[in-house]
Design a protein around this motif. Sequence first.
Motif, PDB file in Angstrom:
ATOM      1  N   LYS A   1       0.849  -1.184   0.000  1.00 31.33           N
ATOM      2  CA  LYS A   1       0.000   0.000   0.000  1.00 31.33           C
ATOM      3  C   LYS A   1       0.891   1.243   0.000  1.00 31.33           C
ATOM      4  O   LYS A   1       1.801   1.357   0.830  1.00 31.33           O
ATOM      5  N   TYR A   2       0.603   2.172  -0.911  1.00 32.67           N
ATOM      6  CA  TYR A   2       1.405   3.385  -1.041  1.00 32.67           C
ATOM      7  C   TYR A   2       0.618   4.601  -0.576  1.00 32.67           C
ATOM      8  O   TYR A   2      -0.574   4.734  -0.871  1.00 32.67           O
ATOM      9  N   THR A   3       1.301   5.496   0.114  1.00 30.21           N
ATOM     10  CA  THR A   3       0.700   6.761   0.506  1.00 30.21           C
ATOM     11  C   THR A   3       1.705   7.878   0.283  1.00 30.21           C
ATOM     12  O   THR A   3       2.837   7.823   0.797  1.00 30.21           O
ATOM     13  N   ALA A   4       1.305   8.892  -0.490  1.00 29.67           N
ATOM     14  CA  ALA A   4       2.142  10.074  -0.701  1.00 29.67           C
ATOM     15  C   ALA A   4       1.905  11.043   0.447  1.00 29.67           C
ATOM     16  O   ALA A   4       0.765  11.326   0.822  1.00 29.67           O
ATOM     17  N   LEU A   5       2.975  11.548   1.022  1.00 26.87           N
ATOM     18  CA  LEU A   5       2.897  12.462   2.158  1.00 26.87           C
ATOM     19  C   LEU A   5       3.567  13.788   1.830  1.00 26.87           C
ATOM     20  O   LEU A   5       4.449  13.859   0.976  1.00 26.87           O
ATOM     21  N   SER A   6       3.163  14.809   2.530  1.00 27.36           N
ATOM     22  CA  SER A   6       3.840  16.088   2.380  1.00 27.36           C
ATOM     23  C   SER A   6       5.172  16.040   3.110  1.00 27.36           C
ATOM     24  O   SER A   6       5.379  15.233   4.022  1.00 27.36           O
ATOM     25  N   SER A   7       6.074  16.905   2.720  1.00 35.01           N
ATOM     26  CA  SER A   7       7.397  16.937   3.342  1.00 35.01           C
ATOM     27  C   SER A   7       7.315  17.468   4.769  1.00 35.01           C
ATOM     28  O   SER A   7       6.553  18.395   5.049  1.00 35.01           O
ATOM     29  N   PRO A   8       8.088  16.884   5.690  1.00 31.37           N
ATOM     30  CA  PRO A   8       8.145  17.453   7.041  1.00 31.37           C
ATOM     31  C   PRO A   8       8.963  18.737   7.089  1.00 31.37           C
ATOM     32  O   PRO A   8       9.043  19.390   8.133  1.00 31.37           O
ATOM     33  N   ASN A   9       9.582  19.076   5.954  1.00 27.85           N
ATOM     34  CA  ASN A   9      10.353  20.321   5.831  1.00 27.85           C
ATOM     35  C   ASN A   9      11.489  20.402   6.846  1.00 27.85           C
ATOM     36  O   ASN A   9      11.672  21.412   7.542  1.00 27.85           O
ATOM     37  N   GLU A  10      12.238  19.307   6.913  1.00 30.89           N
ATOM     38  CA  GLU A  10      13.413  19.251   7.770  1.00 30.89           C
ATOM     39  C   GLU A  10      14.662  19.132   6.905  1.00 30.89           C
ATOM     40  O   GLU A  10      14.661  18.434   5.893  1.00 30.89           O
ATOM     41  N   GLU A  11      15.717  19.822   7.308  1.00 25.64           N
ATOM     42  CA  GLU A  11      16.977  19.725   6.559  1.00 25.64           C
ATOM     43  C   GLU A  11      17.605  18.360   6.742  1.00 25.64           C
ATOM     44  O   GLU A  11      18.215  17.812   5.817  1.00 25.64           O
ATOM     45  N   THR A  12      17.485  17.799   7.940  1.00 26.48           N
ATOM     46  CA  THR A  12      17.963  16.454   8.250  1.00 26.48           C
ATOM     47  C   THR A  12      16.948  15.808   9.181  1.00 26.48           C
ATOM     48  O   THR A  12      16.088  16.495   9.752  1.00 26.48           O
TER      49      THR A  12
ATOM     50  N   ARG B   1       1.619   6.226  10.111  1.00 28.70           N
ATOM     51  CA  ARG B   1       1.418   4.798   9.900  1.00 28.70           C
ATOM     52  C   ARG B   1      -0.041   4.414  10.117  1.00 28.70           C
ATOM     53  O   ARG B   1      -0.664   4.802  11.102  1.00 28.70           O
ATOM     54  N   ASN B   2      -0.588   3.648   9.191  1.00 27.73           N
ATOM     55  CA  ASN B   2      -1.970   3.198   9.269  1.00 27.73           C
ATOM     56  C   ASN B   2      -2.119   1.707   9.516  1.00 27.73           C
ATOM     57  O   ASN B   2      -3.139   1.262  10.054  1.00 27.73           O
ATOM     58  N   GLU B   3      -1.137   0.917   9.089  1.00 25.29           N
ATOM     59  CA  GLU B   3      -1.275  -0.537   9.108  1.00 25.29           C
ATOM     60  C   GLU B   3      -0.474  -1.171  10.238  1.00 25.29           C
ATOM     61  O   GLU B   3       0.716  -0.911  10.399  1.00 25.29           O
ATOM     62  N   TYR B   4      -1.162  -2.016  11.002  1.00 26.02           N
ATOM     63  CA  TYR B   4      -0.543  -2.774  12.087  1.00 26.02           C
ATOM     64  C   TYR B   4      -1.010  -4.229  11.973  1.00 26.02           C
ATOM     65  O   TYR B   4      -1.941  -4.537  11.237  1.00 26.02           O
ATOM     66  N   ASN B   5      -0.337  -5.108  12.695  1.00 23.41           N
ATOM     67  CA  ASN B   5      -0.714  -6.519  12.634  1.00 23.41           C
ATOM     68  C   ASN B   5      -2.204  -6.675  12.921  1.00 23.41           C
ATOM     69  O   ASN B   5      -2.751  -6.048  13.839  1.00 23.41           O
ATOM     70  N   ASN B   6      -2.837  -7.542  12.127  1.00 21.42           N
ATOM     71  CA  ASN B   6      -4.278  -7.741  12.280  1.00 21.42           C
ATOM     72  C   ASN B   6      -4.619  -9.165  11.854  1.00 21.42           C
ATOM     73  O   ASN B   6      -4.452  -9.521  10.686  1.00 21.42           O
ATOM     74  N   GLY B   7      -5.058  -9.976  12.807  1.00 26.46           N
ATOM     75  CA  GLY B   7      -5.374 -11.357  12.489  1.00 26.46           C
ATOM     76  C   GLY B   7      -4.148 -12.094  11.980  1.00 26.46           C
ATOM     77  O   GLY B   7      -3.125 -12.157  12.656  1.00 26.46           O
ATOM     78  N   SER B   8      -4.230 -12.654  10.779  1.00 24.40           N
ATOM     79  CA  SER B   8      -3.102 -13.395  10.206  1.00 24.40           C
ATOM     80  C   SER B   8      -2.255 -12.528   9.287  1.00 24.40           C
ATOM     81  O   SER B   8      -1.443 -13.047   8.515  1.00 24.40           O
ATOM     82  N   THR B   9      -2.428 -11.215   9.358  1.00 31.73           N
ATOM     83  CA  THR B   9      -1.667 -10.285   8.522  1.00 31.73           C
ATOM     84  C   THR B   9      -0.595  -9.587   9.343  1.00 31.73           C
ATOM     85  O   THR B   9      -0.886  -8.983  10.383  1.00 31.73           O
ATOM     86  N   LEU B  10       0.629  -9.679   8.879  1.00 27.34           N
ATOM     87  CA  LEU B  10       1.773  -9.008   9.507  1.00 27.34           C
ATOM     88  C   LEU B  10       2.080  -7.747   8.721  1.00 27.34           C
ATOM     89  O   LEU B  10       2.270  -7.792   7.502  1.00 27.34           O
ATOM     90  N   ALA B  11       2.124  -6.611   9.400  1.00 32.24           N
ATOM     91  CA  ALA B  11       2.303  -5.320   8.728  1.00 32.24           C
ATOM     92  C   ALA B  11       3.709  -4.768   8.924  1.00 32.24           C
ATOM     93  O   ALA B  11       4.283  -4.837  10.019  1.00 32.24           O
ATOM     94  N   ILE B  12       4.238  -4.207   7.845  1.00 33.02           N
ATOM     95  CA  ILE B  12       5.552  -3.566   7.827  1.00 33.02           C
ATOM     96  C   ILE B  12       5.369  -2.111   7.406  1.00 33.02           C
ATOM     97  O   ILE B  12       4.543  -1.812   6.532  1.00 33.02           O
ATOM     98  N   HIS B  13       6.149  -1.216   7.984  1.00 34.79           N
ATOM     99  CA  HIS B  13       6.093   0.194   7.596  1.00 34.79           C
ATOM    100  C   HIS B  13       7.453   0.640   7.073  1.00 34.79           C
ATOM    101  O   HIS B  13       8.475   0.450   7.729  1.00 34.79           O
ATOM    102  N   ILE B  14       7.464   1.230   5.862  1.00 34.71           N
ATOM    103  CA  ILE B  14       8.694   1.762   5.272  1.00 34.71           C
ATOM    104  C   ILE B  14       8.441   3.217   4.892  1.00 34.71           C
ATOM    105  O   ILE B  14       7.488   3.516   4.174  1.00 34.71           O
ATOM    106  N   TYR B  15       9.289   4.100   5.385  1.00 34.69           N
ATOM    107  CA  TYR B  15       9.163   5.529   5.097  1.00 34.69           C
ATOM    108  C   TYR B  15      10.305   5.967   4.184  1.00 34.69           C
ATOM    109  O   TYR B  15      11.483   5.771   4.510  1.00 34.69           O
ATOM    110  N   PHE B  16       9.957   6.550   3.028  1.00 32.10           N
ATOM    111  CA  PHE B  16      10.950   7.083   2.098  1.00 32.10           C
ATOM    112  C   PHE B  16      11.037   8.588   2.315  1.00 32.10           C
ATOM    113  O   PHE B  16      10.101   9.329   2.015  1.00 32.10           O
TER     114      PHE B  16
END
Length: 266
Positions: free
Chosen positions: A94-105, A119-134
């Motif tokens: 699942k992809y979500t476009a976010l606005s920039s936090p406007n931080e230099e680092t 983050r919206n997705e967490y473990n639920n039933g037999s589904t294991l959720a992973i979060h990756i932030y670009f």
Amino acid sequence: MKKIALYALCSFGLLISCSKDADISSSDSTINIDKSGNRLSTGASARNLLSNDTFDKLLIEIDYVTGFAPTAGAIANFEEFLRARTYKESIELKYTALSSPNEETLTLEEVVDLEKENRNEYNNGSTLAIHIYFADAPADSDDESEGLVTLGAVYRNTSMVIYESTVKKIANSSTSVSTEEVETATLLHEFGHLFGLVNLSTQSVNEHEDTESDNHCNVDGCLMRSELEFGSSLLKQMEKNASKGLASIPDLGPECILDLQKYGGR
């Protein structure tokens, strides 16, 4: 919980940071969402990621700052890697476009705060959720005067950040290695740590941990090897492989594969 530690996969020194356990409290809560299974130490979900014993579906939430989405090719390579090393047949992204936090680092603490916020997705039933932030900003630990920059980091058992602006920058410095390839190498290496490599909430079948770089492999050519102490960078190795007509991205070595098999992987 361990203090935050940054380890090198490579230097340009180019450095893929492998921060493992964020020493950060998780006091936020959302009604009816149990987040405890996603707030464990790095590597603690190795068996759950690799096998179907508890979870038979993998849901990967990819949050990215607009303009800094991963390439389709890198994500395809990433999914191929997961299918090759785990028994998960159901993998959803699942992809979500976010606005920039406007931080230099970004500090790792700030990355954790961004995960809490988005983050919206967490473990639920037999589904294991992973979060990756670009991210659109580099890590605050970068030291460009020394040529050391961070490409990605893992923290907790299902959380990862990719410093996409840095990935693009170093890929653009090469004429033979693409952004897709650098993204792929970063994603695969960092996910290797979520798999528990090397000795991260797991115990190796045979001893192969680098004595000079915790939680990295000492087998030549392995994806989980730290190159910083050996004076060569991931980019240089990838360029060397490409010049020989070989696959530019390192693969897991035999000892790391044995470890994955021990914890339910292929």
